[in-house]
Design an enzyme around this catalytic site. Structure first.
Site, short mmCIF file in Angstrom:
data_model
loop_
_atom_site.label_atom_id
_atom_site.label_comp_id
_atom_site.label_asym_id
_atom_site.label_seq_id
_atom_site.Cartn_x
_atom_site.Cartn_y
_atom_site.Cartn_z
N LEU A 54 0.90 -1.34 -0.02
CA LEU A 54 0.03 -0.05 -0.17
C LEU A 54 0.88 1.01 -0.03
CD1 LEU A 54 -2.73 -0.95 2.75
CD2 LEU A 54 -3.05 -1.06 0.28
N ASP A 55 0.58 2.19 -0.68
CA ASP A 55 1.20 3.64 -0.52
C ASP A 55 1.42 4.07 0.74
OD1 ASP A 55 1.30 3.41 -3.41
OD2 ASP A 55 -0.24 4.96 -3.66
N ARG A 56 2.40 4.83 1.24
CA ARG A 56 2.78 5.40 2.52
C ARG A 56 1.46 6.04 2.89
NH1 ARG A 56 7.23 9.20 4.49
NH2 ARG A 56 8.69 7.80 3.25
#
Length: 218
Positions: A54-56
Site C-alpha cells: 500500500l502507498d505510504r
C-alpha cells in the site's frame, strides 16, 4: 505505534495500516512497517511478511503471511486475481454518474525534475477498476473502488483520468493538501481471499478518522 490486527490465524495476519507508515523502508530513511514486524510475530518464531503493498499515504487492510508456504500461496492468489480488495476514496469534485468501470492501461514515466509517476498510456499494462458513488458533500465525493488489477497508483490514476477528478489531497496527481485533507484520501477498506480447505481470509478496516472528519463514513 500499535498496529490494529483485523484478522489472525496460523498463516495470515491482516493489519489496519495507518496512513503515513511506509511498507518498505524509504530511501530517505524514517519509520516503516519493517520496524514493527518483530512485534507482529505474536508468539511465532518468524516475523510475518507483507504479501502486497500500500502507498505510504494509504490506510487500511494489509495482508501479511506468517510462513514461506503461505507467502507463496497468497502471492499466487494475487497473481490469479482471486483476492478482492475494496477501497474507499474521496475525490476532489462531484461525480455525475452513479457507477462504472474504468479500463485504462498504465505506464511509468520519469524525469530528473519531477521524479517518477504513472500515466494512462495505450502501450501500458492493462488496468481495470470498478467504481460506485457512495456519498457527496459539497465539492467532494466518496467513491467505492474495486480494482481487478493491482498496478502501482492504479486507483489514483483511474480517478484522475477515468473520473476526471483526482483523489483529495493527492500531492502527485492532484492539488495536494486541500479542504482539510493532509494526505491522499484513499483507504483499503476490505480484503477477502479464498483458501482451499480453510475459511477465507476476510477483514474490514474501520473508516479512518480523517474521512469521518470530512463527513464521510461507510
Amino acid at each position: 505505534m500499535t498496529l490494529p490486527i483485523l484478522f489472525e490465524d496460523g498463516e495470515a495476519l491482516v493489519i489496519d495500516k495507518p496512513a503515513g507508515l511506509a511498507v518498505d523502508r524509504p530511501r530517505s530513511g524514517g519509520e516503516s512497517l519493517e520496524d514493527h514486524l518483530d512485534e507482529l510475530k505474536l508468539g511465532f518464531q518468524r516475523a510475518p511478511v507483507p504479501v502486497h503493498r500500500l502507498d505510504r499515504d494509504t490506510s487500511g487492510c494489509l495482508l501479511l503471511a506468517r510462513n514461506p508456504k503461505a507467502l507463496k500461496r497468497f502471492s499466487a492468489a494475487f497473481e490469479a486475481r482471486t483476492v478482492e480488495k475494496v477501497y474507499l476514496g474521496i475525490v476532489a469534485g462531484t461525480v455525475a454518474e452513479e457507477s462504472g468501470t474504468i479500463a485504462l492501461a498504465l505506464s511509468k514515466i520519469s524525469s530528473a525534475e519531477s521524479g517518477w509517476r504513472m500515466i494512462a498510456a495505450r502501450k501500458g499494462k492493462p488496468s481495470v477498476t470498478h467504481w460506485t458513488k457512495l456519498a457527496e458533500i459539497g465539492e467532494a465525493t466518496l467513491v467505492r473502488f474495486v480494482p481487478e488489477t493491482g498496478r502501482t497508483h492504479q486507483i489514483r490514476i483511474h480517478a484522475l483520468a477515468g473520473l476526471g477528478l483526482p483523489l483529495l489531497g493527492d500531492p502527485v496527481y492532484g492539488a495536494g493538501a486541500a479542504r482539510g485533507a493532509s494526505r491522499t484520501m484513499l483507504h483499503a477498506w476490505s480484503i477477502a481471499m479464498p483458501r482451499d480447505g480453510k475459511p477465507p481470509v476476510s477483514a474490514v478496516a474501520p473508516v479512518p478518522a480523517d474521512f469521518r472528519a470530512l463527513g464521510f463514513d461507510a
